[in-house]
Enzyme design. Sequence first.
Site: not given
Length: 378
Positions: A137, A162, A191, A268
């Site tokens: 990320t 990401k 995201d 998640k």
Amino acid sequence: MSVIERVRVLRVPVRLSRPFITNVRRADQIDVVLVEATDADGRIGWGEAAASWRVTGESPESVAAAVSGPLGGAVLGQSAREPSTIDALQASVWGNAAARSAVECAVLDLDAQQQGLPLVPSPETDAAPRRIRTDMTLSAAAPAELAERAAAHVSDGFRCLKVKASAGTDTVAGLRAIRAAVGESIELRVDANQAWDVDTAIRIIHESEDAGLALAFVEQPVVAVDLDALAQVAGAVSTPIMADESVRTARDVRAIADRGAAALVNIKLAKTGGLREARAAARTAQDAGLGVVFGCMMEAHVGVSAAAQLAAALSPDVVHDLDAAQWLRTSPVSGGAVFDADEIILPAGGGLGITGLAPDAEAVVLADVRASSRGRIA
């Protein structure tokens, strides 16, 4: 059959290697919240609760309260091998998904250790793949900083990035800079963490498509509760849309599939309330033809190891979203998964493979309940 005699909640502060910045928060340190479940033979099972008021609606103190009360009461004196123990655990409290997930994981870790099996065996065999891949990320930032960080991560061996978007950044300019820095072979994901309204999401995604940025998907572009808005975005763009904050249970996945609101879902443990519901959500998605990526909150090695075992069993060929532990300067525990660039290597023994707290972990006991003294917070 050995029963569970003790459950503890530990808080371990851990600094991050760099700030984690999204549309909803910034973190420079996290409080890792661990759950230990000890059986009569002295084995310890491990779980982790991702506690964040802004994301999970929980705190270390709320996890401790739930464990010292209904969650501990449901499992103490019970066998980790009995499915009824997990039934009682999940029925014992409403909400508190991260706390439920941590206790469930610790109980299932005990069971897996007793059997010498992975925490989550493959549906076809008792074994599961030992390696999976993860993305890395990039926090929301200016284009030049994004490009520099992206190039560094690619140099370190990551093949999928990401990018966190926010309402205050120029997403397309940042993506252009990243693509110029890393080339066409690196997979890019975005995201938004609910940052945009419908019109903004469609405009930004169209601009990305027109620029030829080849995004793998855009994650949660609009608010989680508005599945009609999510479906409107999905129907207006060519880039696949992933649902994240909109997904907590298998029922949510079914609602998303029925509306055509997303092509993929990010599952998640801290949202589903544990491994069992996460598995059900994944199967519902796969049956509906939706892609499944397993992700994590800003968690440490226990939570990421558990999610990685589930990912390896159910979606071994997908690049998952399980990089959080690599943001930590140190691990609060010894053992568990090992990280080699974008590969997560799972332990060969039973359960999670956690052998104890790290020698330098500054753990504070928030709750300590035993079968003979339920409900007392230490």
